[in-house]
Design an enzyme around this catalytic site. Structure first.
Site, PDB file in Angstrom:
ATOM      1  CB  ALA A   1     -38.809 -11.775  -9.603  1.00 61.66           C
TER       2      ALA A   1
ATOM      3  CB  ILE B   1     -27.490 -23.531  -4.976  1.00 58.55           C
ATOM      4  CG1 ILE B   1     -28.524 -24.268  -4.155  1.00 58.55           C
ATOM      5  CG2 ILE B   1     -27.360 -22.084  -4.542  1.00 58.55           C
ATOM      6  CD1 ILE B   1     -28.163 -24.409  -2.674  1.00 58.55           C
TER       7      ILE B   1
ATOM      8  CE  LYS C   1     -48.263 -19.063  -0.752  1.00 60.09           C
ATOM      9  NZ  LYS C   1     -47.892 -20.278  -0.123  1.00 60.09           N
TER      10      LYS C   1
ATOM     11  CG  HIS D   1     -34.144  -4.760 -12.100  1.00 59.45           C
ATOM     12  ND1 HIS D   1     -35.299  -4.901 -12.820  1.00 59.45           N
ATOM     13  CD2 HIS D   1     -34.504  -4.706 -10.816  1.00 59.45           C
ATOM     14  CE1 HIS D   1     -36.329  -4.921 -12.003  1.00 59.45           C
ATOM     15  NE2 HIS D   1     -35.866  -4.808 -10.776  1.00 59.45           N
TER      16      HIS D   1
END
Length: 176
Positions: A142, A147, A162, A98
């Protein structure tokens, strides 16, 4: 069709039956409607392919331009928020989650969307922008923004949260 359903069942542990895949997986619905729209787009039928794309987006939350070229066993898991642009080319056995965007960075009428190789995994919220080439067997994590071209067998990730050792009112703070 059977091969396609089998490929989904093998790759998605939540898929309990073929009937469930056919009835309840929005990525399957979006791809089915895209195949119809793409055929009509290729025979130069005006407006109707875009209307089918619009209806598909309304029903599934997945927007696939009728001009996009998609290979076999393409699977969109969950799917809401996926956008696939007009000049996108997607290889075989690709999985998207998604929020993925296969988008453009220019407004010209040229090849302006990504080309995705075979066996590519693209994680939730990833953005692949422009006329870039993603090689075979690439994994894009994710939230990644891509680019530039990626060679075969590469794995790219976004900045990962983190844990740091600051505690404010018993909450652990995370930074990205």
């Amino acid at each position: 069709m059977i091969e396609y359903l089998k490929s989904i069942k093998q790759r998605d542990p939540s898929a309990k039956s073929y009937l469930e895949i056919i009835l309840c997986f929005p990525g399957v619905h979006a791809l089915f409607l895209h195949r119809i729209a793409h055929f009509l787009y290729n025979v130069k039928l005006p407006i109707i392919p875009r209307m089918i794309s619009y209806i598909s987006r309304f029903i599934t939350g997945i927007e696939i331009h009728p001009g996009a070229k998609i290979g076999k066993n393409f699977f969109i898991d969950h799917g809401t928020g996926v956008v696939i642009g007009e000049t996108t080319i997607i290889g075989n056995n690709v999985i998207l989650y998604h929020g993925v965007t296969l988008g453009s960075r220019v407004g010209n009428a040229v090849k302006r969307h990504p080309t995705i190789g075979d066996n590519v995994y693209i994680g939730a919220g990833a953005k692949i922008l422009g006329n870039v080439k993603i090689g075979r067997n690439v994994k894009i994590g994710a939230g990644a923004i891509v680019i530039n071209d990626l060679a075969e067998q590469k794995t790219v990730v976004a900045s990962v949260a983190k844990e740091i050792n600051k505690i404010y009112e018993q909450k652990i703070e995370y930074h990205i």
